[in-house]
Design an enzyme around this catalytic site. Structure first.
Site, mmCIF file in Angstrom:
data_model
loop_
_atom_site.group_PDB
_atom_site.id
_atom_site.type_symbol
_atom_site.label_atom_id
_atom_site.label_comp_id
_atom_site.label_asym_id
_atom_site.label_seq_id
_atom_site.Cartn_x
_atom_site.Cartn_y
_atom_site.Cartn_z
ATOM 1 N N SER A 117 1.184 -1.155 0.123
ATOM 2 C CA SER A 117 -0.064 -0.067 0.048
ATOM 3 C C SER A 117 0.932 1.202 -0.088
ATOM 4 C CB SER A 117 -0.781 -0.123 1.320
ATOM 5 O OG SER A 117 -1.373 1.284 1.541
ATOM 6 N N TYR A 138 -2.151 -0.677 10.475
ATOM 7 C CA TYR A 138 -2.090 -1.010 9.066
ATOM 8 C C TYR A 138 -0.852 -0.900 8.371
ATOM 9 C CZ TYR A 138 -3.699 -1.034 4.194
ATOM 10 O OH TYR A 138 -4.097 -1.467 2.857
HETATM 11 P P1 NAD Z 1 -11.950 -5.485 0.234
HETATM 12 O O1 NAD Z 1 -12.295 -5.319 1.564
HETATM 13 O O2 NAD Z 1 -12.832 -4.896 -0.982
HETATM 14 O O3 NAD Z 1 -11.788 -6.806 -0.277
HETATM 15 C C1 NAD Z 1 -10.872 -7.847 0.506
HETATM 16 C C2 NAD Z 1 -11.313 -9.307 0.399
HETATM 17 O O4 NAD Z 1 -10.505 -10.041 1.386
HETATM 18 C C3 NAD Z 1 -12.663 -9.572 0.713
HETATM 19 O O5 NAD Z 1 -13.135 -10.407 -0.122
HETATM 20 C C4 NAD Z 1 -12.468 -10.449 1.896
HETATM 21 O O6 NAD Z 1 -13.372 -11.413 2.277
HETATM 22 C C5 NAD Z 1 -11.179 -11.055 1.851
HETATM 23 N N1 NAD Z 1 -10.415 -11.479 3.297
HETATM 24 C C6 NAD Z 1 -10.381 -10.590 4.199
HETATM 25 N N2 NAD Z 1 -9.751 -11.459 5.366
HETATM 26 C C7 NAD Z 1 -9.504 -12.665 4.711
HETATM 27 C C8 NAD Z 1 -8.679 -13.787 5.354
HETATM 28 N N3 NAD Z 1 -8.420 -13.813 6.399
HETATM 29 N N4 NAD Z 1 -8.652 -14.521 4.508
HETATM 30 C C9 NAD Z 1 -8.950 -14.475 3.319
HETATM 31 N N5 NAD Z 1 -9.524 -13.594 2.776
HETATM 32 C C10 NAD Z 1 -9.979 -12.638 3.217
HETATM 33 O O7 NAD Z 1 -10.466 -4.882 0.198
HETATM 34 P P2 NAD Z 1 -9.587 -4.222 -1.066
HETATM 35 O O8 NAD Z 1 -9.731 -2.722 -1.058
HETATM 36 O O9 NAD Z 1 -9.885 -4.707 -2.486
HETATM 37 O O10 NAD Z 1 -8.113 -4.723 -0.753
HETATM 38 C C11 NAD Z 1 -7.558 -5.771 -1.267
HETATM 39 C C12 NAD Z 1 -5.945 -5.438 -0.914
HETATM 40 O O11 NAD Z 1 -5.334 -4.169 -1.209
HETATM 41 C C13 NAD Z 1 -5.627 -5.310 0.618
HETATM 42 O O12 NAD Z 1 -4.672 -6.096 1.010
HETATM 43 C C14 NAD Z 1 -5.738 -3.980 0.930
HETATM 44 O O13 NAD Z 1 -4.824 -3.785 2.303
HETATM 45 C C15 NAD Z 1 -4.840 -3.602 -0.296
HETATM 46 N N6 NAD Z 1 -4.767 -2.073 -0.803
HETATM 47 C C16 NAD Z 1 -6.148 -1.596 -0.813
HETATM 48 C C17 NAD Z 1 -6.279 -0.110 -0.898
HETATM 49 C C18 NAD Z 1 -7.637 0.560 -1.366
HETATM 50 O O14 NAD Z 1 -7.698 1.861 -1.201
HETATM 51 N N7 NAD Z 1 -8.620 -0.009 -1.313
HETATM 52 C C19 NAD Z 1 -5.098 0.517 -0.928
HETATM 53 C C20 NAD Z 1 -3.810 -0.070 -0.766
HETATM 54 C C21 NAD Z 1 -3.640 -1.353 -0.495
#
Ligand code: NAD
Length: 255
Positions: free
Chosen positions: A146, A159
């Site tokens: 991230s 985080y």
């Molecule tokens: P999201 O919440 O939309 O989706 C996350 C998915 O992970 C969900 O389907 C959830 O069921 C699954 N999940 C959660 N805990 C789990 C576990 N213990 N085992 C298996 N699956 C699990 O999140 P997102 O925004 O799509 O984020 C995806 C990745 O990208 C994450 O690692 C997040 O930290 C990273 N990220 C997101 C952003 C953003 O702005 N959305 C920015 C930087 C990094």
């Protein structure tokens, strides 16, 4: 020609958000896709199921209910991929959770939960997958770090700690497995419109204004922006790139 033809990918957390888009893009590029998530349906009701998207493009897919913090479940997901598709080429460590607290206000159980899923989960999935990846001619690990794995921000101490760990775990695994020709890279997204931040985007004008100001590009990212970069890192176009952290952040970390 499709860029991931004959490849099998495990994408964790692929039912929703960024993982959903990555899995669907991989399918469109010819990969077999294993969705390893604790849930099957997307977290946002208006989003399309990854399985509908994969079916639409004719990709073979498999859902394995997997909690990335559970070592036995993670090993079973890798085994299921190998049993179903005959091997494993690409692991995307995408499953993640986000809580927003300053350090002194963070409930210790939330600190543990966030580092457990984001950092330990990345470690456990990589550990289970690497013996299989060593047999692949297109072996790739892509970790979701991230912007908050590169700089502080978001008043989200736990985080930031977890994603900083993912960033440097990526570099060390890149060194450890260079001889085996396993590329290990990370994506560092900025603000991407998913369930992870929908509450703040829709209900907290102060945070929204702050994030908009910190994003030089005149919009937030979409999951597809991250999926495009993931396809590059998953394909042979990135064969000489390893240990890199690729920002997909509209310029957030350029400042
Ligand atoms: P999201 O919440 O939309 O989706 C996350 C998915 O992970 C969900 O389907 C959830 O069921 C699954 N999940 C959660 N805990 C789990 C576990 N213990 N085992 C298996 N699956 C699990 O999140 P997102 O925004 O799509 O984020 C995806 C990745 O990208 C994450 O690692 C997040 O930290 C990273 N990220 C997101 C952003 C953003 O702005 N959305 C920015 C930087 C990094």
């Amino acid at each position: 020609m499709q860029r991931l033809e004959n490849c099998t990918a495990v994408v964790t957390g692929a039912s929703s958000g960024i993982g959903n888009s990555i899995a669907a893009r991989f399918g469109r590029e010819g990969a077999n896709v294993v969705v390893a998530d604790v849930r099957r349906e997307p977290k946002l009701d208006d989003k399309r199921s990854v399985f509908d998207k994969l079916e639409e493009c004719g990709a073979d897919s498999l859902f394995v209910e997997t909690d990335v913090t559970d070592e036995t479940a993670v090993e079973a997901a890798v085994d299921a991929a190998v049993d179903e598709f005959g091997g494993l080429d690409i692991l995307v460590n995408n499953a993640g959770i986000y809580y927003q607290y300053e350090a002194h206000e963070t409930p210790t159980e939330d600190y543990d939960a966030i580092t457990d899923v984001n950092l330990r989960g990345t470690f456990l999935c990589s550990k289970a997958a690497i013996p299989e990846l060593k047999n692949s001619d297109n072996a790739k690990i892509i970790n979701l770090s991230s912007i908050f794995g590169l700089v502080g921000g978001g008043s989200s101490a736990a985080y930031c700690a977890s994603k900083g760990g993912v960033t440097n775990l990526t570099r060390q695994m890149a060194l450890d497995y260079a001889e085996d020709e396993i590329n290990v890279n990370a994506l560092a997204p900025g603000i991407i419109k998913t369930a992870q931040n929908v509450e703040w985007r829709e209900n907290d004008p102060e945070i929204l204004a702050d994030w908009e100001e910190k994003t030089p590009w005149p919009r937030f990212g979409d999951p597809e922006d991250v999926a495009d970069a993931a396809v590059f890192l998953a394909s042979d176009e990135s064969d000489f790139i390893t240990g890199d952290i690729l920002s997909v952040d509209g310029g957030w970390t350029a400042q």
